[in-house]
Motif scaffolding. Structure first.
Motif, PDB file in Angstrom:
ATOM      1  N   GLU A   4       0.840  -1.197   0.000  1.00  0.00           N
ATOM      2  CA  GLU A   4       0.000   0.000   0.000  1.00  0.00           C
ATOM      3  C   GLU A   4       0.878   1.250   0.000  1.00  0.00           C
ATOM      4  O   GLU A   4       0.656   2.176  -0.764  1.00  0.00           O
ATOM      5  N   ASN A   5       1.917   1.273   0.844  1.00  0.00           N
ATOM      6  CA  ASN A   5       2.813   2.420   0.888  1.00  0.00           C
ATOM      7  C   ASN A   5       3.604   2.553  -0.408  1.00  0.00           C
ATOM      8  O   ASN A   5       3.858   3.653  -0.864  1.00  0.00           O
ATOM      9  N   ALA A   6       4.006   1.433  -0.992  1.00  0.00           N
ATOM     10  CA  ALA A   6       4.741   1.481  -2.251  1.00  0.00           C
ATOM     11  C   ALA A   6       3.872   2.046  -3.350  1.00  0.00           C
ATOM     12  O   ALA A   6       4.350   2.794  -4.215  1.00  0.00           O
ATOM     13  N   ALA A   7       2.591   1.717  -3.328  1.00  0.00           N
ATOM     14  CA  ALA A   7       1.678   2.196  -4.367  1.00  0.00           C
ATOM     15  C   ALA A   7       1.444   3.692  -4.259  1.00  0.00           C
ATOM     16  O   ALA A   7       1.173   4.355  -5.253  1.00  0.00           O
ATOM     17  N   THR A   8       1.539   4.231  -3.042  1.00  0.00           N
ATOM     18  CA  THR A   8       1.271   5.661  -2.865  1.00  0.00           C
ATOM     19  C   THR A   8       2.540   6.480  -2.695  1.00  0.00           C
ATOM     20  O   THR A   8       2.466   7.694  -2.605  1.00  0.00           O
ATOM     21  N   ALA A   9       3.688   5.837  -2.640  1.00  0.00           N
ATOM     22  CA  ALA A   9       4.944   6.570  -2.473  1.00  0.00           C
ATOM     23  C   ALA A   9       5.141   7.521  -3.645  1.00  0.00           C
ATOM     24  O   ALA A   9       4.943   7.162  -4.797  1.00  0.00           O
ATOM     25  N   GLY A  10       5.505   8.739  -3.330  1.00  0.00           N
ATOM     26  CA  GLY A  10       5.770   9.719  -4.373  1.00  0.00           C
ATOM     27  C   GLY A  10       4.537  10.437  -4.890  1.00  0.00           C
ATOM     28  O   GLY A  10       4.646  11.326  -5.709  1.00  0.00           O
ATOM     29  N   THR A  11       3.365  10.035  -4.429  1.00  0.00           N
ATOM     30  CA  THR A  11       2.162  10.730  -4.875  1.00  0.00           C
ATOM     31  C   THR A  11       1.854  11.845  -3.892  1.00  0.00           C
ATOM     32  O   THR A  11       2.026  11.697  -2.686  1.00  0.00           O
ATOM     33  N   GLU A  12       1.401  12.945  -4.424  1.00  0.00           N
ATOM     34  CA  GLU A  12       1.080  14.097  -3.595  1.00  0.00           C
ATOM     35  C   GLU A  12      -0.368  14.013  -3.135  1.00  0.00           C
ATOM     36  O   GLU A  12      -1.250  13.647  -3.901  1.00  0.00           O
ATOM     37  N   VAL A  13      -0.590  14.351  -1.897  1.00  0.00           N
ATOM     38  CA  VAL A  13      -1.937  14.366  -1.344  1.00  0.00           C
ATOM     39  C   VAL A  13      -2.605  15.667  -1.778  1.00  0.00           C
ATOM     40  O   VAL A  13      -2.037  16.746  -1.641  1.00  0.00           O
ATOM     41  N   SER A  14      -3.799  15.579  -2.317  1.00  0.00           N
ATOM     42  CA  SER A  14      -4.504  16.764  -2.798  1.00  0.00           C
ATOM     43  C   SER A  14      -4.963  17.637  -1.629  1.00  0.00           C
ATOM     44  O   SER A  14      -5.098  17.176  -0.500  1.00  0.00           O
ATOM     45  N   GLY A  20      -9.932  17.162   4.485  1.00  0.00           N
ATOM     46  CA  GLY A  20     -10.939  16.243   5.009  1.00  0.00           C
ATOM     47  C   GLY A  20     -12.020  15.858   4.028  1.00  0.00           C
ATOM     48  O   GLY A  20     -13.056  15.306   4.422  1.00  0.00           O
ATOM     49  N   GLY A  21     -11.826  16.169   2.743  1.00  0.00           N
ATOM     50  CA  GLY A  21     -12.726  15.698   1.702  1.00  0.00           C
ATOM     51  C   GLY A  21     -14.113  16.297   1.720  1.00  0.00           C
ATOM     52  O   GLY A  21     -14.322  17.454   2.085  1.00  0.00           O
ATOM     53  N   ALA A  22     -15.077  15.476   1.327  1.00  0.00           N
ATOM     54  CA  ALA A  22     -16.453  15.929   1.116  1.00  0.00           C
ATOM     55  C   ALA A  22     -17.078  16.531   2.370  1.00  0.00           C
ATOM     56  O   ALA A  22     -17.819  17.514   2.291  1.00  0.00           O
ATOM     57  N   ALA A  23     -16.777  15.978   3.532  1.00  0.00           N
ATOM     58  CA  ALA A  23     -17.370  16.499   4.763  1.00  0.00           C
ATOM     59  C   ALA A  23     -16.941  17.948   4.996  1.00  0.00           C
ATOM     60  O   ALA A  23     -17.756  18.791   5.394  1.00  0.00           O
ATOM     61  N   THR A  24     -15.684  18.252   4.721  1.00  0.00           N
ATOM     62  CA  THR A  24     -15.197  19.625   4.905  1.00  0.00           C
ATOM     63  C   THR A  24     -15.765  20.546   3.839  1.00  0.00           C
ATOM     64  O   THR A  24     -16.130  21.687   4.138  1.00  0.00           O
ATOM     65  N   ILE A  25     -15.864  20.066   2.619  1.00  0.00           N
ATOM     66  CA  ILE A  25     -16.457  20.881   1.545  1.00  0.00           C
ATOM     67  C   ILE A  25     -17.906  21.217   1.914  1.00  0.00           C
ATOM     68  O   ILE A  25     -18.341  22.365   1.778  1.00  0.00           O
ATOM     69  N   ASP A  26     -18.648  20.240   2.396  1.00  0.00           N
ATOM     70  CA  ASP A  26     -20.037  20.487   2.821  1.00  0.00           C
ATOM     71  C   ASP A  26     -20.090  21.559   3.899  1.00  0.00           C
ATOM     72  O   ASP A  26     -20.884  22.500   3.825  1.00  0.00           O
ATOM     73  N   ARG A  27     -19.252  21.412   4.919  1.00  0.00           N
ATOM     74  CA  ARG A  27     -19.231  22.373   6.026  1.00  0.00           C
ATOM     75  C   ARG A  27     -18.838  23.766   5.521  1.00  0.00           C
ATOM     76  O   ARG A  27     -19.446  24.773   5.905  1.00  0.00           O
ATOM     77  N   LEU A  28     -17.849  23.818   4.664  1.00  0.00           N
ATOM     78  CA  LEU A  28     -17.376  25.085   4.111  1.00  0.00           C
ATOM     79  C   LEU A  28     -18.485  25.812   3.352  1.00  0.00           C
ATOM     80  O   LEU A  28     -18.739  27.001   3.574  1.00  0.00           O
ATOM     81  N   VAL A  29     -19.164  25.108   2.469  1.00  0.00           N
ATOM     82  CA  VAL A  29     -20.215  25.721   1.653  1.00  0.00           C
ATOM     83  C   VAL A  29     -21.414  26.122   2.510  1.00  0.00           C
ATOM     84  O   VAL A  29     -21.972  27.219   2.334  1.00  0.00           O
ATOM     85  N   GLU A  30     -21.806  25.280   3.438  1.00  0.00           N
ATOM     86  CA  GLU A  30     -22.933  25.621   4.313  1.00  0.00           C
ATOM     87  C   GLU A  30     -22.618  26.877   5.132  1.00  0.00           C
ATOM     88  O   GLU A  30     -23.456  27.776   5.251  1.00  0.00           O
ATOM     89  N   GLY A  69      -8.907  19.398  -6.008  1.00  0.00           N
ATOM     90  CA  GLY A  69      -8.215  18.153  -6.312  1.00  0.00           C
ATOM     91  C   GLY A  69      -8.954  16.889  -5.933  1.00  0.00           C
ATOM     92  O   GLY A  69      -8.375  15.805  -5.945  1.00  0.00           O
ATOM     93  N   GLY A  70     -10.229  17.007  -5.638  1.00  0.00           N
ATOM     94  CA  GLY A  70     -11.027  15.838  -5.295  1.00  0.00           C
ATOM     95  C   GLY A  70     -11.721  15.263  -6.510  1.00  0.00           C
ATOM     96  O   GLY A  70     -11.320  15.524  -7.653  1.00  0.00           O
ATOM     97  N   PRO A  71     -12.768  14.510  -6.279  1.00  0.00           N
ATOM     98  CA  PRO A  71     -13.490  13.879  -7.387  1.00  0.00           C
ATOM     99  C   PRO A  71     -14.004  14.906  -8.394  1.00  0.00           C
ATOM    100  O   PRO A  71     -14.422  15.999  -8.020  1.00  0.00           O
TER     101      PRO A  71
END
Length: 146
Positions: A4-14, A20-30, A69-71
């Motif tokens: 799992e770590n090898a598959a994600t090594a070198g990838t940047e987190v959006s 915090g993804g969708a939950a934070t986007i929801d809170r932000l917009v509301e 950088g999300g879906p």
């Protein structure tokens, strides 16, 4: 290193994932639209929207998800954002930009605890908000001017 770590090594987190993804986007917009509903300095901006913000909130959530950088929830449904073009029917002055940013900055403050991430989002949103201005005003540089 695990597979799992090898598959994600070198990838940047959006940014989307960092906040915090969708939950934070929801809170932000509301929170953003709550501020627009309640802050006197945002009354004009609020008057430009329909009384029922359900669809408007959904569109902004989809846009921000993708923009951070999300879906990809916005472009498959609505096409390229072309934000300035989509808002050209609404006169947007520097004061309108500032009111919009006031609401968004307050919402960001509440929804995104990491200051560095919040500052990065704010800087990008500030550039976008300034680009949205479409009314020439004496003594105020046009959008995108240094």
């Amino acid at each position: 290193m695990s597979q799992e770590n090898a598959a994600t090594a070198g990838t940047e987190v959006s940014v989307y994932e960092r906040i915090g993804g969708a939950a934070t986007i929801d809170r932000l917009v509301e929170d953003f639209y709550h501020r627009m509903d309640t802050l006197p300095d945002a009354a004009y901006l609020r008057s430009l929207h329909r009384p029922d913000l359900t669809e408007t909130k959904d569109v902004l959530k989809r846009y921000l998800s993708e923009w951070l950088g999300g879906p990809k929830l916005y472009t498959p449904e609505r096409g390229h954002p072309r934000m300035r073009q989509r808002h050209m029917h609404v006169p947007i002055k520097a004061a309108d930009r500032d009111a919009w940013l006031m609401c968004m900055r307050g919402a960001l403050e509440d929804a995104v605890p990491d200051e560095r991430t919040r500052q990065g989002i704010d800087a990008a949103m500030s550039r976008l908000a300034d680009w949205m201005r479409n009314v020439a005003e004496p003594g105020i540089a046009p959008p995108g001017a240094p």
